[in-house]
Design an enzyme around this catalytic site. Structure first.
Site, mmCIF file in Angstrom:
data_model
loop_
_atom_site.group_PDB
_atom_site.id
_atom_site.type_symbol
_atom_site.label_atom_id
_atom_site.label_comp_id
_atom_site.label_asym_id
_atom_site.label_seq_id
_atom_site.Cartn_x
_atom_site.Cartn_y
_atom_site.Cartn_z
ATOM 1 N N ASP A 88 14.388 16.925 -3.626
ATOM 2 C CA ASP A 88 15.308 16.485 -2.662
ATOM 3 C C ASP A 88 16.058 15.191 -3.264
ATOM 4 O O ASP A 88 17.262 15.143 -2.870
ATOM 5 C CB ASP A 88 14.456 15.669 -1.586
ATOM 6 C CG ASP A 88 14.135 16.872 -0.504
ATOM 7 O OD1 ASP A 88 13.923 17.983 -0.896
ATOM 8 O OD2 ASP A 88 13.716 16.394 0.678
ATOM 9 N N CYS A 113 5.920 17.786 -4.170
ATOM 10 C CA CYS A 113 7.206 17.385 -3.468
ATOM 11 C C CYS A 113 7.356 17.853 -1.921
ATOM 12 O O CYS A 113 6.578 18.341 -1.452
ATOM 13 C CB CYS A 113 8.269 18.026 -4.537
ATOM 14 S SG CYS A 113 8.320 16.877 -5.983
ATOM 15 N N ASP A 114 8.598 17.256 -1.391
ATOM 16 C CA ASP A 114 8.830 17.331 -0.042
ATOM 17 C C ASP A 114 8.558 18.529 0.909
ATOM 18 O O ASP A 114 7.878 18.472 1.955
ATOM 19 C CB ASP A 114 10.158 16.658 0.139
ATOM 20 C CG ASP A 114 10.262 15.328 -0.653
ATOM 21 O OD1 ASP A 114 9.712 14.915 -1.493
ATOM 22 O OD2 ASP A 114 11.250 14.352 0.136
ATOM 23 N N LYS A 115 9.070 19.503 0.546
ATOM 24 C CA LYS A 115 8.891 20.616 1.532
ATOM 25 C C LYS A 115 7.949 21.748 0.780
ATOM 26 O O LYS A 115 7.356 22.725 1.498
ATOM 27 C CB LYS A 115 10.422 21.243 1.471
ATOM 28 C CG LYS A 115 11.380 20.642 2.005
ATOM 29 C CD LYS A 115 11.042 19.537 3.362
ATOM 30 C CE LYS A 115 12.157 18.518 3.347
ATOM 31 N NZ LYS A 115 12.276 17.617 2.288
ATOM 32 N N CYS A 144 7.973 11.110 -6.853
ATOM 33 C CA CYS A 144 8.474 9.703 -6.876
ATOM 34 C C CYS A 144 7.420 8.705 -6.196
ATOM 35 O O CYS A 144 6.636 8.844 -5.291
ATOM 36 C CB CYS A 144 9.776 9.758 -5.894
ATOM 37 S SG CYS A 144 11.143 10.658 -6.797
ATOM 38 N N GLU A 173 18.904 15.117 4.781
ATOM 39 C CA GLU A 173 18.673 13.621 4.657
ATOM 40 C C GLU A 173 19.626 12.810 4.641
ATOM 41 O O GLU A 173 20.535 13.180 3.901
ATOM 42 C CB GLU A 173 17.486 13.321 3.639
ATOM 43 C CG GLU A 173 16.067 14.170 3.921
ATOM 44 C CD GLU A 173 14.934 13.895 2.954
ATOM 45 O OE1 GLU A 173 13.925 14.278 3.162
ATOM 46 O OE2 GLU A 173 15.254 13.360 1.885
ATOM 47 N N SER A 178 15.037 10.456 4.348
ATOM 48 C CA SER A 178 14.328 10.434 3.249
ATOM 49 C C SER A 178 12.966 9.649 3.675
ATOM 50 O O SER A 178 13.183 8.389 4.303
ATOM 51 C CB SER A 178 14.765 9.929 1.870
ATOM 52 O OG SER A 178 14.031 9.717 1.192
#
Length: 553
Positions: free
Chosen positions: A78, A119-121, A191, A444, A470
């Site tokens: 992302d 990670c995000d998704k 992150c 985002e 985000s």
């Protein structure tokens, strides 16, 4: 064993011949087949080292008497996709990841799954597939990135995004931006703050789907390799006892995950992902469930972006087991987990390794950072079906705000106005047609929110969108406005100068227009159709609204 259908009996001789082409022996073929589902790739910092994790997982599977088969899923970063058209593809990748796992598992009839997402998704995509398939499964998330350091301070990716805003108002130089760029992301991992990736890892552990301590164990820590081996060994026991995700991810377990989410002040993206995972199990998680828990559960950690602590600090303080220990009165303690034990058994011996750090990083429920949880759900004439805000990252002076709307029909237009200093104090920036259907893809807005923060305006300007934010966002940023503009929600008819009123304590988001005026404008509204093709065209036709988790209908 499920895999018997592809390998047992004389009629499966052709199937066995193909398996032997892989170099498998009869002994290996006779054992349970375990899928090792890996999101490793060479493009995402959170994924670059997952090949090492998978080797440890496969070693654990073999130790415990199974035969591992690894395959990969896609993974989008992302951060790299942020601020341009690429971000439209991030949320749609969640459904594609889940579908791809289902295709591989069902076509090959595996007996169990060890999932290795980061990670995000990617984490929610894996969990959606695991829930849908309902065969014995365990998740080992890849782990956070170490924070960077600059001028004796811990920094992370958000420091760079916010640095651009500071540069725009001449608070720092181009050379200082270069230093941030060099130092912010020191190596592999997701992150370093409590952004979406690490929030989802924490909630995976809270759900009971990963081993105790997995969420905060960092990517570079040898403990992660040991946890990977233990996860590989553990899946064999789950297969033998037929402990499936439905026995773990119960409604009570989802309540636990939401409770932990509110206690740690996690990303607002969980309001999309937890309902999507639950939906695969036939469980409905409306926004009111989140808000009800948030009103009751104290916020006891203050991690980046809302506070100054990193995931490294949280891990040193004892991680999610200590968090759950300190809010155990709010949890369903008898929930089963992948350890084979109940939640209370997992956390009763949680070790606080650094007591001084622990007292500040993870506070007790009677001395929280905030009396309410991290996320609030707002309703009103601008968001009849709901909207969300990370209230734990909003300054007290902006919890109640009223100001004139500055309306933009895309993130790029808003970003241009922000960087050209055309936004004034008290303004309420409205970015619309960025929702699940309207974007499409529900981008985002980190570039915009970080620029505002970096310019020192987060205590005087609000931002509202039918898109999302985000996990690294802070300030009065309200997203997921539903219905979205592309579906004819009130956000579609806001004009420059309209007064918008925000009251987070009262959970209100209103446009100060009469119902008659709103209805009159909506009757005249024409949906500005976008020319779409490929994945985004299909996505816009299938996706539901944000208040339902942006699931496919």
């Amino acid at each position: 064993m499920r895999s018997s259908i592809i390998k047992k009996g004389i009629q499966r001789a052709p199937n066995r011949a193909l398996l032997k082409a892989l170099g498998l022996t009869d002994t290996e073929i006779e054992r349970p087949f375990i899928a090792v589902v890996n999101s490793w790739n060479e493009y995402v910092p959170g994924h670059i080292y997952l090949d090492k994790i998978s080797e440890a997982v496969k070693a654990g599977i073999r130790i415990a008497g199974g035969t591992p088969f690894e395959f990969n899923t896609i993974g989008i970063c992302d951060g790299i996709a942020m601020g341009h058209e690429g971000m439209k593809y991030s949320l749609p990748s969640r459904e594609i990841i889940a579908d791809s796992i289902e295709l591989m598992i069902q076509s090959n009839q595996m007996d169990g799954i060890v999932s290795i997402p980061t990670c995000d998704k990617i984490v929610p995509g894996h969990l959606m597939a695991i829930a849908r398939l309902n065969i014995p499964s365990i998740v080992i998330t890849g782990g956070p990135m170490q924070p960077g350091t600059c001028n004796d301070e811990s920094i992370d990716l958000i420091s760079v995004f916010e640095g651009l805003g500071r540069y725009n108002v001449r608070k720092i130089t181009e050379n200082q931006i270069k230093i941030l760029e060099e130092c912010a992301c020191p190596g592999a991992g997701s992150c370093a703050g409590l952004f979406t990736a690490n929030t989802m890892a924490c909630l995976t552990e809270a759900l009971g789907m990963s081993l105790t301590g997995c969420a905060t164990c960092h990517a570079i820590d040898a403990r992660k390799i040991r946890l990977a081996k233990e996860s590989g060994m553990r899946i064999m026991e789950l297969v033998r006892k037929n402990i499936t995700p439905k026995k773990i991810m119960t409604p009570s377990a989802f309540e636990n995950a939401i409770t932990v989410d509110m206690a740690i002040g996690g990303s607002t993206n969980t309001m999309l992902h937890l309902p999507a995972i639950a939906n695969e199990l036939g469980i409905t998680l409306p926004l009111d469930v989140f808000d009800g828990i948030s009103r009751n559960v104290p916020h006891i950690t203050n991690l980046r972006p809302g506070g100054n602590h990193s995931m490294f600090d949280l891990d040193r303080a004892g991680g999610i087991p200590v968090v759950m220990q300190r809010i155990k009165d709010y949890l369903n303690l008898e929930c089963l987990t992948v350890t084979g034990k109940t939640l209370i058994e997992n956390i009763e011996n949680a070790v606080v390794l650094n007591s001084i750090i622990s007292k500040e990083v993870i506070r007790t429920a009677d001395k929280p950072y905030h009396k309410e949880g991290g996320i609030a759900v707002l309703y009103g004439s601008l968001s009849p079906d709901g909207s969300v805000v990370k209230q734990s990252a909003v300054s007290k002076k902006m919890l109640i705000h009223k100001g004139p709307a500055r309306v933009f029909d895309s993130e790029e237009d808003a970003m241009m106005a922000i960087m050209k200093k055309k936004i004034k104090r008290r303004d309420v920036i409205v970015i619309r047609y960025e929702g699940p259907k309207g974007g499409p893809g529900m981008r985002e807005m980190l570039s915009a929110t970080s620029a505002i923060t970096g310019m020192g305006l987060s205590a005087s300007i609000a931002l509202i969108t039918d898109g999302r934010f985000s996990g690294g966002t802070r300030g009065p940023c309200i997203g997921h406005v539903s219905p979205e503009a592309a579906e004819g929600g009130p956000i579609a008819i806001v004009k420059d100068g309209d007064i918008i009123e925000i009251n987070i304590p009262k959970r209100k988001l209103d446009i100060k227009l009469s119902k008659e005026e709103i209805d009159r404008r909506l009757r005249k509204w024409i949906n500005p159709k976008k020319k779409l093709s490929g994945v985004l065209k299909r996505y816009s036709q299938l996706v539901s609204s944000a208040d339902r988790g942006a699931i496919f209908l």
